[in-house]
Motif scaffolding. Structure first.
Motif, mmCIF file in Angstrom:
data_model
loop_
_atom_site.group_PDB
_atom_site.id
_atom_site.type_symbol
_atom_site.label_atom_id
_atom_site.label_comp_id
_atom_site.label_asym_id
_atom_site.label_seq_id
_atom_site.Cartn_x
_atom_site.Cartn_y
_atom_site.Cartn_z
ATOM 1 N N SER A 182 0.822 -1.213 0.000
ATOM 2 C CA SER A 182 0.000 0.000 0.000
ATOM 3 C C SER A 182 0.851 1.256 0.000
ATOM 4 C CB SER A 182 -0.943 0.001 1.205
ATOM 5 O OG SER A 182 -0.227 0.128 2.422
ATOM 6 N N HIS A 183 2.109 1.152 0.443
ATOM 7 C CA HIS A 183 3.026 2.294 0.378
ATOM 8 C C HIS A 183 3.491 2.555 -1.041
ATOM 9 C CE1 HIS A 183 3.595 3.053 4.691
ATOM 10 N NE2 HIS A 183 3.548 1.744 4.855
ATOM 11 N N LEU A 184 3.506 1.510 -1.893
ATOM 12 C CA LEU A 184 4.083 1.620 -3.232
ATOM 13 C C LEU A 184 3.043 1.757 -4.334
ATOM 14 C CD1 LEU A 184 6.892 -1.097 -3.028
ATOM 15 C CD2 LEU A 184 7.221 1.371 -3.162
ATOM 16 N N CYS A 185 1.919 1.065 -4.202
ATOM 17 C CA CYS A 185 0.933 1.011 -5.285
ATOM 18 C C CYS A 185 0.020 2.231 -5.255
ATOM 19 C CB CYS A 185 0.097 -0.253 -5.176
ATOM 20 S SG CYS A 185 1.049 -1.780 -5.369
ATOM 21 N N PRO A 186 -0.181 2.875 -6.404
ATOM 22 C CA PRO A 186 -1.097 4.019 -6.460
ATOM 23 C C PRO A 186 -2.549 3.557 -6.468
ATOM 24 C CG PRO A 186 -0.198 3.575 -8.627
ATOM 25 C CD PRO A 186 0.486 2.621 -7.698
ATOM 26 N N PRO A 187 -3.497 4.451 -6.218
ATOM 27 C CA PRO A 187 -4.915 4.071 -6.274
ATOM 28 C C PRO A 187 -5.275 3.532 -7.649
ATOM 29 C CG PRO A 187 -4.646 6.220 -5.224
ATOM 30 C CD PRO A 187 -3.307 5.853 -5.769
ATOM 31 N N GLY A 188 -6.085 2.481 -7.652
ATOM 32 C CA GLY A 188 -6.501 1.888 -8.915
ATOM 33 C C GLY A 188 -5.577 0.814 -9.447
ATOM 34 N N CYS A 189 -4.454 0.588 -8.794
ATOM 35 C CA CYS A 189 -3.516 -0.451 -9.231
ATOM 36 C C CYS A 189 -4.148 -1.826 -9.036
ATOM 37 C CB CYS A 189 -2.212 -0.352 -8.447
ATOM 38 S SG CYS A 189 -0.960 -1.554 -8.967
#
Length: 555
Positions: free
Chosen positions: A461-468
Protein backbone atom coordinates in the motif's frame (compact mmCIF):
# COMPACT_ATOMS: atom_id res chain seq x y z
CA UNK A 1 -26.04 41.51 -23.37
CA UNK A 2 -28.01 38.44 -24.41
CA UNK A 3 -27.30 34.92 -23.26
CA UNK A 4 -28.03 31.74 -25.19
CA UNK A 5 -30.75 29.71 -23.53
CA UNK A 6 -29.67 26.24 -22.30
CA UNK A 7 -32.32 24.45 -24.35
CA UNK A 8 -30.95 26.06 -27.52
CA UNK A 9 -27.45 24.78 -26.73
CA UNK A 10 -28.79 21.25 -26.56
CA UNK A 11 -30.06 21.57 -30.11
CA UNK A 12 -26.60 22.06 -31.61
CA UNK A 13 -26.16 18.69 -33.38
CA UNK A 14 -22.41 18.37 -32.80
CA UNK A 15 -22.70 19.17 -29.10
CA UNK A 16 -25.72 16.91 -28.65
CA UNK A 17 -23.88 14.05 -30.37
CA UNK A 18 -20.99 14.37 -27.90
CA UNK A 19 -23.32 14.46 -24.89
CA UNK A 20 -25.36 11.45 -25.99
CA UNK A 21 -22.22 9.43 -26.69
CA UNK A 22 -21.72 9.05 -22.93
CA UNK A 23 -25.10 7.35 -22.47
CA UNK A 24 -26.07 3.68 -22.81
CA UNK A 25 -28.68 1.91 -24.92
CA UNK A 26 -31.65 2.38 -22.58
CA UNK A 27 -30.97 6.11 -22.35
CA UNK A 28 -30.84 6.37 -26.14
CA UNK A 29 -34.28 4.77 -26.41
CA UNK A 30 -35.66 7.45 -24.06
CA UNK A 31 -33.79 10.23 -25.92
CA UNK A 32 -35.28 9.08 -29.22
CA UNK A 33 -38.74 10.01 -27.85
CA UNK A 34 -37.84 13.59 -26.86
CA UNK A 35 -38.20 15.32 -30.22
CA UNK A 36 -37.42 14.82 -33.90
CA UNK A 37 -33.88 16.22 -33.77
CA UNK A 38 -32.94 14.20 -30.70
CA UNK A 39 -34.57 11.17 -32.26
CA UNK A 40 -32.34 11.27 -35.33
CA UNK A 41 -29.14 11.39 -33.26
CA UNK A 42 -30.33 8.84 -30.68
CA UNK A 43 -31.38 6.38 -33.39
CA UNK A 44 -27.90 6.60 -34.87
CA UNK A 45 -26.50 5.42 -31.53
CA UNK A 46 -29.14 2.70 -31.11
CA UNK A 47 -28.49 1.10 -34.49
CA UNK A 48 -24.82 1.95 -35.02
CA UNK A 49 -23.69 -1.45 -33.74
CA UNK A 50 -26.00 -4.45 -34.11
CA UNK A 51 -25.13 -7.71 -32.36
CA UNK A 52 -28.70 -9.08 -32.35
CA UNK A 53 -29.67 -10.01 -35.91
CA UNK A 54 -33.31 -10.96 -35.11
CA UNK A 55 -33.87 -7.54 -33.54
CA UNK A 56 -32.73 -5.91 -36.77
CA UNK A 57 -34.91 -8.17 -38.94
CA UNK A 58 -38.06 -7.32 -36.99
CA UNK A 59 -37.74 -3.79 -38.35
CA UNK A 60 -38.51 -5.20 -41.80
CA UNK A 61 -41.52 -7.31 -40.89
CA UNK A 62 -42.78 -9.36 -37.90
CA UNK A 63 -41.83 -13.01 -38.00
CA UNK A 64 -43.05 -16.21 -36.39
CA UNK A 65 -41.16 -19.16 -34.95
CA UNK A 66 -41.72 -22.86 -35.50
CA UNK A 67 -39.24 -24.90 -33.50
CA UNK A 68 -35.83 -23.50 -34.30
CA UNK A 69 -36.98 -22.04 -37.65
CA UNK A 70 -38.06 -18.45 -38.19
CA UNK A 71 -40.37 -17.14 -40.96
CA UNK A 72 -41.81 -13.73 -41.83
CA UNK A 73 -45.59 -13.57 -41.46
CA UNK A 74 -45.65 -12.53 -45.12
CA UNK A 75 -43.21 -11.58 -47.84
CA UNK A 76 -41.73 -8.09 -47.29
CA UNK A 77 -43.06 -5.53 -49.81
CA UNK A 78 -41.81 -2.15 -50.98
CA UNK A 79 -43.39 -0.32 -48.03
CA UNK A 80 -41.68 -2.68 -45.58
CA UNK A 81 -38.33 -2.05 -47.24
CA UNK A 82 -38.84 1.73 -47.25
CA UNK A 83 -39.46 1.65 -43.49
CA UNK A 84 -36.53 -0.73 -42.92
CA UNK A 85 -34.13 1.46 -44.88
CA UNK A 86 -34.56 4.35 -42.44
CA UNK A 87 -32.86 2.20 -39.82
CA UNK A 88 -30.62 0.11 -42.06
CA UNK A 89 -28.79 3.23 -43.23
CA UNK A 90 -27.62 3.81 -39.65
CA UNK A 91 -25.97 0.39 -39.15
CA UNK A 92 -22.16 0.59 -39.17
CA UNK A 93 -21.32 -2.73 -37.47
CA UNK A 94 -23.11 -6.08 -37.70
CA UNK A 95 -22.09 -9.06 -35.54
CA UNK A 96 -23.60 -12.52 -35.91
CA UNK A 97 -22.60 -15.88 -34.45
CA UNK A 98 -24.49 -18.96 -35.56
CA UNK A 99 -26.56 -20.77 -32.95
CA UNK A 100 -27.41 -24.35 -33.80
CA UNK A 101 -30.72 -23.97 -31.94
CA UNK A 102 -31.85 -21.04 -34.10
CA UNK A 103 -32.26 -20.97 -37.87
CA UNK A 104 -32.74 -17.62 -39.60
CA UNK A 105 -32.13 -18.89 -43.13
CA UNK A 106 -35.82 -18.48 -44.06
CA UNK A 107 -35.79 -14.81 -43.06
CA UNK A 108 -32.53 -14.12 -44.89
CA UNK A 109 -33.70 -15.91 -48.03
CA UNK A 110 -36.89 -13.84 -48.12
CA UNK A 111 -34.83 -10.69 -47.73
CA UNK A 112 -32.56 -11.74 -50.60
CA UNK A 113 -35.58 -12.36 -52.89
CA UNK A 114 -37.55 -9.20 -52.10
CA UNK A 115 -34.92 -6.52 -51.44
CA UNK A 116 -35.32 -3.31 -53.38
CA UNK A 117 -31.62 -2.38 -53.31
CA UNK A 118 -28.55 -4.57 -53.68
CA UNK A 119 -26.94 -3.21 -50.50
CA UNK A 120 -29.21 -3.92 -47.54
CA UNK A 121 -26.92 -2.13 -45.05
CA UNK A 122 -25.29 0.54 -47.22
CA UNK A 123 -23.35 2.25 -44.39
CA UNK A 124 -21.90 -0.98 -43.01
CA UNK A 125 -18.12 -0.87 -42.49
CA UNK A 126 -17.60 -3.80 -40.08
CA UNK A 127 -19.06 -7.28 -40.56
CA UNK A 128 -18.57 -10.18 -38.15
CA UNK A 129 -20.08 -13.46 -39.35
CA UNK A 130 -19.10 -16.61 -37.43
CA UNK A 131 -20.68 -19.80 -38.77
CA UNK A 132 -20.43 -23.57 -38.62
CA UNK A 133 -22.17 -24.83 -41.75
CA UNK A 134 -22.29 -24.04 -45.45
CA UNK A 135 -25.84 -22.62 -45.48
CA UNK A 136 -24.98 -19.98 -42.92
CA UNK A 137 -21.68 -19.28 -44.68
CA UNK A 138 -23.35 -18.47 -47.98
CA UNK A 139 -25.77 -16.01 -46.40
CA UNK A 140 -22.92 -13.83 -45.16
CA UNK A 141 -22.62 -12.44 -48.69
CA UNK A 142 -25.99 -10.70 -48.31
CA UNK A 143 -24.34 -8.00 -46.21
CA UNK A 144 -21.09 -7.64 -48.15
CA UNK A 145 -20.40 -4.64 -50.36
CA UNK A 146 -17.46 -2.54 -51.44
CA UNK A 147 -17.63 -0.09 -48.52
CA UNK A 148 -17.05 -2.79 -45.90
CA UNK A 149 -13.55 -2.23 -44.46
CA UNK A 150 -13.33 -4.73 -41.60
CA UNK A 151 -14.30 -8.39 -41.83
CA UNK A 152 -14.33 -11.06 -39.10
CA UNK A 153 -15.37 -14.36 -40.61
CA UNK A 154 -15.06 -18.10 -40.27
CA UNK A 155 -13.32 -20.20 -42.89
CA UNK A 156 -15.46 -22.65 -44.87
CA UNK A 157 -16.21 -25.90 -43.01
CA UNK A 158 -13.50 -28.54 -43.28
CA UNK A 159 -15.58 -30.86 -45.51
CA UNK A 160 -16.47 -28.03 -47.90
CA UNK A 161 -14.32 -28.61 -50.98
CA UNK A 162 -14.63 -25.23 -52.73
CA UNK A 163 -12.90 -23.19 -50.04
CA UNK A 164 -11.10 -21.06 -52.62
CA UNK A 165 -14.40 -20.14 -54.31
CA UNK A 166 -15.80 -18.69 -51.07
CA UNK A 167 -12.65 -16.62 -50.54
CA UNK A 168 -12.79 -15.50 -54.19
CA UNK A 169 -16.34 -14.32 -53.51
CA UNK A 170 -15.04 -12.26 -50.60
CA UNK A 171 -12.41 -10.64 -52.82
CA UNK A 172 -15.07 -9.59 -55.34
CA UNK A 173 -17.66 -8.37 -52.84
CA UNK A 174 -15.38 -6.62 -50.30
CA UNK A 175 -12.22 -5.84 -52.30
CA UNK A 176 -11.18 -2.82 -50.22
CA UNK A 177 -10.86 -4.51 -46.84
CA UNK A 178 -8.47 -2.90 -44.38
CA UNK A 179 -8.59 -5.63 -41.72
CA UNK A 180 -9.36 -9.34 -41.88
CA UNK A 181 -9.82 -11.70 -38.93
CA UNK A 182 -10.03 -15.37 -39.97
CA UNK A 183 -11.49 -18.02 -37.64
CA UNK A 184 -10.34 -21.49 -38.75
CA UNK A 185 -10.98 -24.67 -36.71
CA UNK A 186 -8.51 -26.92 -38.58
CA UNK A 187 -4.83 -26.91 -39.54
CA UNK A 188 -3.27 -24.56 -42.07
CA UNK A 189 -2.13 -27.13 -44.63
CA UNK A 190 -5.76 -27.91 -45.54
CA UNK A 191 -6.56 -24.34 -46.54
CA UNK A 192 -3.23 -22.64 -47.28
CA UNK A 193 -3.69 -22.37 -51.10
CA UNK A 194 -7.08 -20.71 -50.59
CA UNK A 195 -5.60 -18.28 -48.04
CA UNK A 196 -2.88 -17.28 -50.49
CA UNK A 197 -5.48 -16.52 -53.17
CA UNK A 198 -7.50 -14.52 -50.65
CA UNK A 199 -4.50 -12.38 -49.71
CA UNK A 200 -3.67 -11.72 -53.36
CA UNK A 201 -7.23 -10.48 -53.91
CA UNK A 202 -7.14 -7.91 -51.08
CA UNK A 203 -4.56 -5.30 -52.14
CA UNK A 204 -5.65 -2.68 -49.57
CA UNK A 205 -5.34 -4.98 -46.55
CA UNK A 206 -3.58 -3.39 -43.57
CA UNK A 207 -4.23 -5.85 -40.75
CA UNK A 208 -4.57 -9.65 -40.70
CA UNK A 209 -5.35 -11.94 -37.77
CA UNK A 210 -5.00 -15.73 -37.95
CA UNK A 211 -5.28 -18.61 -35.48
CA UNK A 212 -1.98 -19.78 -34.04
CA UNK A 213 0.28 -21.86 -36.33
CA UNK A 214 -1.16 -20.30 -39.50
CA UNK A 215 1.74 -17.94 -40.14
CA UNK A 216 3.65 -20.49 -42.16
CA UNK A 217 6.67 -19.71 -44.31
CA UNK A 218 4.51 -19.54 -47.44
CA UNK A 219 1.85 -17.28 -45.87
CA UNK A 220 4.46 -14.90 -44.42
CA UNK A 221 6.23 -14.74 -47.77
CA UNK A 222 2.93 -13.78 -49.44
CA UNK A 223 2.24 -11.15 -46.78
CA UNK A 224 5.72 -9.67 -47.34
CA UNK A 225 4.66 -8.74 -50.89
CA UNK A 226 1.60 -6.77 -49.77
CA UNK A 227 2.20 -3.03 -49.99
CA UNK A 228 -0.09 -1.80 -47.23
CA UNK A 229 0.04 -4.52 -44.58
CA UNK A 230 0.88 -2.98 -41.17
CA UNK A 231 -0.12 -5.61 -38.64
CA UNK A 232 0.31 -9.39 -38.81
CA UNK A 233 -1.03 -11.18 -35.74
CA UNK A 234 -2.37 -14.47 -34.46
CA UNK A 235 -4.73 -15.09 -31.56
CA UNK A 236 -5.13 -18.00 -29.15
CA UNK A 237 -8.25 -19.81 -28.09
CA UNK A 238 -11.14 -21.92 -29.25
CA UNK A 239 -13.01 -19.03 -30.88
CA UNK A 240 -10.09 -18.17 -33.14
CA UNK A 241 -9.39 -21.81 -33.96
CA UNK A 242 -6.48 -24.20 -33.49
CA UNK A 243 -3.84 -24.94 -36.07
CA UNK A 244 -1.10 -27.51 -35.82
CA UNK A 245 2.43 -26.92 -34.58
CA UNK A 246 3.76 -29.12 -37.40
CA UNK A 247 2.84 -26.45 -39.95
CA UNK A 248 5.44 -24.05 -38.48
CA UNK A 249 8.04 -26.63 -37.52
CA UNK A 250 10.26 -25.07 -40.16
CA UNK A 251 10.07 -21.30 -40.61
CA UNK A 252 12.04 -19.92 -43.56
CA UNK A 253 10.04 -17.41 -45.64
CA UNK A 254 11.60 -16.40 -48.96
CA UNK A 255 11.81 -12.61 -48.96
CA UNK A 256 12.27 -10.45 -52.05
CA UNK A 257 13.55 -6.91 -52.41
CA UNK A 258 11.01 -4.46 -50.99
CA UNK A 259 9.53 -7.02 -48.59
CA UNK A 260 7.22 -5.74 -45.85
CA UNK A 261 7.30 -2.08 -46.93
CA UNK A 262 4.79 -0.98 -44.27
CA UNK A 263 4.69 -3.65 -41.54
CA UNK A 264 5.39 -2.49 -37.97
CA UNK A 265 3.68 -5.19 -35.85
CA UNK A 266 4.55 -8.87 -36.39
CA UNK A 267 3.68 -12.04 -34.44
CA UNK A 268 5.16 -15.45 -35.28
CA UNK A 269 5.49 -18.93 -33.84
CA UNK A 270 8.90 -20.37 -34.66
CA UNK A 271 12.17 -21.68 -33.28
CA UNK A 272 14.52 -18.97 -32.06
CA UNK A 273 17.16 -20.03 -34.56
CA UNK A 274 14.68 -19.64 -37.42
CA UNK A 275 13.69 -16.20 -36.13
CA UNK A 276 17.35 -15.13 -36.08
CA UNK A 277 17.85 -16.27 -39.67
CA UNK A 278 14.65 -14.51 -40.69
CA UNK A 279 15.70 -11.22 -39.07
CA UNK A 280 19.22 -11.47 -40.52
CA UNK A 281 17.92 -11.94 -44.07
CA UNK A 282 18.67 -9.24 -46.64
CA UNK A 283 15.11 -7.96 -46.85
CA UNK A 284 13.96 -8.64 -43.28
CA UNK A 285 11.35 -6.35 -41.64
CA UNK A 286 13.89 -4.41 -39.58
CA UNK A 287 11.58 -1.40 -39.11
CA UNK A 288 9.30 -3.27 -36.73
CA UNK A 289 8.13 -1.48 -33.61
CA UNK A 290 6.37 -4.52 -32.11
CA UNK A 291 7.49 -8.17 -32.28
CA UNK A 292 5.80 -11.18 -30.66
CA UNK A 293 7.64 -14.52 -30.70
CA UNK A 294 6.26 -17.81 -29.40
CA UNK A 295 7.99 -21.18 -29.48
CA UNK A 296 7.17 -24.61 -28.10
CA UNK A 297 10.68 -25.99 -28.61
CA UNK A 298 13.10 -26.10 -25.69
CA UNK A 299 15.88 -23.52 -26.05
CA UNK A 300 19.04 -22.76 -24.16
CA UNK A 301 19.48 -19.34 -22.53
CA UNK A 302 22.39 -18.72 -24.91
CA UNK A 303 20.01 -18.88 -27.86
CA UNK A 304 17.77 -16.25 -26.29
CA UNK A 305 20.81 -14.07 -25.60
CA UNK A 306 21.93 -14.33 -29.23
CA UNK A 307 18.43 -13.47 -30.47
CA UNK A 308 18.32 -10.37 -28.26
CA UNK A 309 21.71 -9.26 -29.55
CA UNK A 310 20.53 -9.75 -33.14
CA UNK A 311 17.33 -7.78 -32.59
CA UNK A 312 19.11 -4.96 -30.75
CA UNK A 313 21.42 -4.53 -33.73
CA UNK A 314 18.91 -5.03 -36.53
CA UNK A 315 15.62 -3.63 -35.19
CA UNK A 316 16.55 -0.25 -33.78
CA UNK A 317 12.97 1.04 -33.81
CA UNK A 318 11.61 -1.83 -31.74
CA UNK A 319 9.58 -0.54 -28.79
CA UNK A 320 7.65 -3.70 -27.81
CA UNK A 321 9.15 -7.19 -27.58
CA UNK A 322 7.36 -10.33 -26.36
CA UNK A 323 9.16 -13.69 -26.16
CA UNK A 324 7.24 -16.73 -24.91
CA UNK A 325 9.32 -19.87 -24.43
CA UNK A 326 6.33 -22.14 -23.94
CA UNK A 327 7.99 -25.55 -23.88
CA UNK A 328 7.18 -27.87 -21.00
CA UNK A 329 6.47 -31.58 -20.69
CA UNK A 330 3.88 -32.82 -18.21
CA UNK A 331 5.51 -34.79 -15.43
CA UNK A 332 9.00 -33.46 -16.19
CA UNK A 333 9.22 -30.24 -14.21
CA UNK A 334 12.53 -30.37 -12.40
CA UNK A 335 14.75 -27.32 -12.22
CA UNK A 336 17.81 -27.41 -14.46
CA UNK A 337 19.94 -24.42 -13.32
CA UNK A 338 21.95 -24.38 -16.55
CA UNK A 339 18.73 -23.71 -18.49
CA UNK A 340 17.57 -20.76 -16.39
CA UNK A 341 17.44 -17.30 -17.90
CA UNK A 342 19.84 -14.94 -16.10
CA UNK A 343 20.45 -11.21 -16.11
CA UNK A 344 23.36 -11.76 -18.47
CA UNK A 345 20.94 -13.46 -20.85
CA UNK A 346 18.77 -10.34 -20.81
CA UNK A 347 21.51 -7.72 -20.71
CA UNK A 348 21.19 -6.91 -24.46
CA UNK A 349 17.79 -5.40 -23.64
CA UNK A 350 19.66 -2.34 -22.37
CA UNK A 351 21.07 -1.81 -25.88
CA UNK A 352 17.68 -1.22 -27.53
CA UNK A 353 17.34 2.56 -28.00
CA UNK A 354 13.52 2.65 -28.06
CA UNK A 355 12.37 -0.45 -26.18
CA UNK A 356 9.77 0.37 -23.51
CA UNK A 357 7.83 -2.93 -23.30
CA UNK A 358 9.31 -6.38 -22.71
CA UNK A 359 7.82 -9.74 -21.76
CA UNK A 360 9.56 -13.06 -21.31
CA UNK A 361 7.95 -16.35 -20.29
CA UNK A 362 9.71 -19.59 -19.33
CA UNK A 363 9.00 -22.70 -17.27
CA UNK A 364 11.94 -21.96 -14.92
CA UNK A 365 12.27 -18.82 -12.74
CA UNK A 366 14.62 -16.10 -13.96
CA UNK A 367 17.84 -16.31 -11.97
CA UNK A 368 18.33 -12.63 -11.18
CA UNK A 369 19.51 -10.95 -7.96
CA UNK A 370 18.31 -7.80 -6.22
CA UNK A 371 21.53 -6.03 -7.23
CA UNK A 372 20.85 -6.89 -10.87
CA UNK A 373 17.25 -5.68 -10.55
CA UNK A 374 18.67 -2.37 -9.29
CA UNK A 375 20.93 -2.15 -12.33
CA UNK A 376 18.13 -3.07 -14.72
CA UNK A 377 15.75 -0.45 -13.32
CA UNK A 378 18.35 2.32 -13.01
CA UNK A 379 19.52 1.86 -16.61
CA UNK A 380 16.02 1.66 -18.07
CA UNK A 381 14.15 4.79 -16.86
CA UNK A 382 11.93 4.87 -19.97
CA UNK A 383 10.44 1.44 -19.16
CA UNK A 384 6.64 1.28 -19.41
CA UNK A 385 5.79 -2.45 -19.28
CA UNK A 386 7.95 -5.26 -17.92
CA UNK A 387 6.77 -8.85 -17.47
CA UNK A 388 9.77 -10.76 -16.16
CA UNK A 389 8.49 -14.35 -16.19
CA UNK A 390 6.16 -13.98 -13.21
CA UNK A 391 4.49 -17.38 -13.78
CA UNK A 392 7.17 -20.12 -13.94
CA UNK A 393 5.88 -23.66 -13.48
CA UNK A 394 8.84 -24.57 -11.27
CA UNK A 395 7.74 -22.46 -8.31
CA UNK A 396 10.02 -23.20 -5.36
CA UNK A 397 13.28 -21.43 -6.21
CA UNK A 398 13.12 -17.71 -5.45
CA UNK A 399 15.78 -15.07 -5.96
CA UNK A 400 13.53 -12.01 -5.49
CA UNK A 401 11.31 -10.72 -2.72
CA UNK A 402 9.35 -7.55 -1.97
CA UNK A 403 12.52 -5.47 -2.11
CA UNK A 404 12.59 -5.98 -5.89
CA UNK A 405 9.71 -3.50 -6.25
CA UNK A 406 11.62 -0.59 -4.78
CA UNK A 407 14.12 0.04 -7.65
CA UNK A 408 11.34 0.14 -10.24
CA UNK A 409 9.33 2.62 -8.17
CA UNK A 410 12.43 4.76 -7.74
CA UNK A 411 13.83 4.72 -11.28
CA UNK A 412 10.93 4.04 -13.67
CA UNK A 413 8.31 6.83 -13.44
CA UNK A 414 6.49 5.70 -16.61
CA UNK A 415 6.07 2.05 -15.56
CA UNK A 416 2.44 0.99 -16.01
CA UNK A 417 2.69 -2.79 -15.82
CA UNK A 418 5.13 -4.91 -13.81
CA UNK A 419 5.31 -8.69 -13.58
CA UNK A 420 7.72 -10.36 -11.13
CA UNK A 421 8.11 -13.78 -9.51
CA UNK A 422 8.73 -13.04 -5.83
CA UNK A 423 8.59 -14.60 -2.39
CA UNK A 424 6.60 -11.99 -0.48
CA UNK A 425 7.43 -12.44 3.20
CA UNK A 426 7.35 -9.92 6.09
CA UNK A 427 10.98 -10.72 6.93
CA UNK A 428 12.15 -9.11 3.67
CA UNK A 429 10.13 -5.89 3.95
CA UNK A 430 12.63 -3.00 3.73
CA UNK A 431 12.75 -0.53 6.63
CA UNK A 432 13.18 2.66 4.66
CA UNK A 433 11.16 5.51 3.25
CA UNK A 434 9.42 4.30 0.12
CA UNK A 435 8.72 6.22 -3.06
CA UNK A 436 5.40 5.06 -4.55
CA UNK A 437 4.97 4.11 -8.20
CA UNK A 438 3.92 7.08 -10.27
CA UNK A 439 1.95 5.34 -13.00
CA UNK A 440 1.62 1.62 -12.15
CA UNK A 441 -1.74 0.19 -13.20
CA UNK A 442 -1.13 -3.58 -13.13
CA UNK A 443 1.14 -5.64 -10.88
CA UNK A 444 1.22 -9.23 -12.14
CA UNK A 445 2.42 -11.85 -9.66
CA UNK A 446 1.73 -15.07 -11.57
CA UNK A 447 2.78 -17.99 -9.36
CA UNK A 448 4.51 -15.87 -6.71
CA UNK A 449 4.06 -16.70 -3.03
CA UNK A 450 2.57 -14.45 -0.34
CA UNK A 451 3.18 -15.25 3.32
CA UNK A 452 1.27 -13.18 5.90
CA UNK A 453 -1.07 -11.40 3.44
CA UNK A 454 -1.84 -8.62 5.95
CA UNK A 455 1.80 -7.56 6.22
CA UNK A 456 2.35 -7.89 2.47
CA UNK A 457 -0.71 -5.74 1.69
CA UNK A 458 0.42 -3.12 4.23
CA UNK A 459 3.83 -2.88 2.54
CA UNK A 460 2.43 -2.73 -0.99
CA UNK A 461 0.00 0.00 0.00
CA UNK A 462 3.03 2.29 0.38
CA UNK A 463 4.08 1.62 -3.23
CA UNK A 464 0.93 1.01 -5.29
CA UNK A 465 -1.10 4.02 -6.46
CA UNK A 466 -4.91 4.07 -6.27
CA UNK A 467 -6.50 1.89 -8.92
CA UNK A 468 -3.52 -0.45 -9.23
CA UNK A 469 -4.72 -3.97 -10.06
CA UNK A 470 -3.11 -7.22 -8.86
CA UNK A 471 -3.11 -10.18 -11.26
CA UNK A 472 -2.40 -13.73 -10.06
CA UNK A 473 -2.43 -17.09 -11.84
CA UNK A 474 -1.13 -18.61 -15.06
CA UNK A 475 -1.80 -18.19 -18.76
CA UNK A 476 -0.08 -21.44 -19.78
CA UNK A 477 -3.42 -23.23 -20.09
CA UNK A 478 -4.94 -20.64 -22.43
CA UNK A 479 -2.82 -21.20 -25.52
CA UNK A 480 -0.60 -23.57 -27.42
CA UNK A 481 -0.79 -27.24 -28.24
CA UNK A 482 -2.88 -29.59 -26.12
CA UNK A 483 0.16 -31.01 -24.30
CA UNK A 484 1.28 -27.51 -23.28
CA UNK A 485 -2.13 -26.66 -21.88
CA UNK A 486 -2.11 -29.62 -19.48
CA UNK A 487 -0.46 -29.00 -16.10
CA UNK A 488 0.59 -31.55 -13.48
CA UNK A 489 -1.90 -32.07 -10.66
CA UNK A 490 0.57 -30.93 -7.99
CA UNK A 491 1.32 -27.78 -10.01
CA UNK A 492 -2.38 -26.91 -10.24
CA UNK A 493 -2.88 -27.51 -6.52
CA UNK A 494 0.06 -25.27 -5.61
CA UNK A 495 -1.14 -22.54 -7.96
CA UNK A 496 -4.56 -22.65 -6.29
CA UNK A 497 -2.98 -22.45 -2.84
CA UNK A 498 -0.93 -19.42 -3.78
CA UNK A 499 -3.90 -17.74 -5.38
CA UNK A 500 -5.72 -17.88 -2.05
CA UNK A 501 -2.95 -15.92 -0.32
CA UNK A 502 -2.82 -13.25 -3.00
CA UNK A 503 -6.61 -12.97 -3.04
CA UNK A 504 -6.43 -11.79 0.57
CA UNK A 505 -3.80 -9.24 -0.41
CA UNK A 506 -5.92 -8.11 -3.35
CA UNK A 507 -8.97 -7.61 -1.11
CA UNK A 508 -7.03 -5.61 1.50
CA UNK A 509 -4.92 -3.49 -0.81
CA UNK A 510 -7.52 -0.96 -2.08
CA UNK A 511 -8.62 -0.17 1.48
CA UNK A 512 -5.05 0.32 2.69
CA UNK A 513 -4.13 2.42 -0.34
CA UNK A 514 -7.06 4.72 0.41
CA UNK A 515 -5.98 5.02 4.06
CA UNK A 516 -2.42 5.87 3.00
CA UNK A 517 -3.78 8.46 0.64
CA UNK A 518 -5.88 10.07 3.37
CA UNK A 519 -2.88 10.03 5.71
CA UNK A 520 -0.72 11.78 3.11
CA UNK A 521 -3.42 14.38 2.47
CA UNK A 522 -3.78 15.08 6.21
CA UNK A 523 0.00 15.29 6.59
CA UNK A 524 0.23 17.62 3.63
CA UNK A 525 -2.55 19.82 5.02
CA UNK A 526 -0.83 19.91 8.41
CA UNK A 527 2.49 20.89 6.82
CA UNK A 528 0.78 23.65 4.85
CA UNK A 529 -0.88 24.89 8.04
CA UNK A 530 2.44 24.89 9.93
CA UNK A 531 4.14 26.73 7.04
CA UNK A 532 1.32 29.26 7.01
CA UNK A 533 1.72 29.86 10.75
CA UNK A 534 5.46 30.30 10.34
CA UNK A 535 4.90 32.83 7.58
CA UNK A 536 2.38 34.76 9.66
CA UNK A 537 4.71 34.73 12.65
CA UNK A 538 7.63 35.97 10.51
CA UNK A 539 5.54 38.81 9.09
CA UNK A 540 4.31 39.79 12.57
CA UNK A 541 7.82 39.85 13.99
CA UNK A 542 9.07 41.89 11.04
CA UNK A 543 6.25 44.35 11.59
CA UNK A 544 7.20 45.05 15.20
CA UNK A 545 10.90 44.94 14.27
CA UNK A 546 11.63 41.90 16.47
CA UNK A 547 14.01 39.32 15.10
CA UNK A 548 13.53 35.65 15.77
CA UNK A 549 16.84 35.40 17.62
CA UNK A 550 16.30 38.43 19.85
CA UNK A 551 15.38 38.01 23.49
CA UNK A 552 12.87 40.12 25.31
CA UNK A 553 13.52 41.24 28.95
CA UNK A 554 10.71 42.69 30.97
CA UNK A 555 11.82 44.73 34.00
Amino acid sequence: MSFMQPHRVLFIPELLDIILSFMDGDDHIINACVCKQWSEIALDFIWREVDNLPRLLTLLRPYKTKGKYHFFDGLPDARDWARFQKYANRVRTLRFEQDRDMDYSGLLDDMARTRTTLEMLPSLHTLEWVFEDIDCMERATLFMHQRVKHLIISAPPFRYKAKASFFADICVRVPHLHSLDLRIPYRAEYIEPAILELLRGLPDLKKIIFPEFFLTSTVVAELSRMKHINIVQFEYGYEQGFGDEKDVDSFAPVLEQGAFPAVWDLAITARLGDVMQFMNADFAPINLTSLYINTYVEHKPEELHTLLVTLSERCRRLSQLYILLSHHVTGQLELVPANQITFNTLRPLLSFPNLVTFQVMHKYPVNITLEEIEELASRWPSLENLTLNEEPLVMHDFTLDLRALVPFARHCPKLRRLGLFIDATPATIPRLELKPFAALRVFSLGTSRARDPDAVAAFMSHLCPPGCKLEVGVTWTSFGTRSCRVLDDDVRVEIGRRFTGWKSVRDLLPVLIQLRREEREKSRALQEEVEDLRTRNRLLMDKVDIKSKDSCIIA
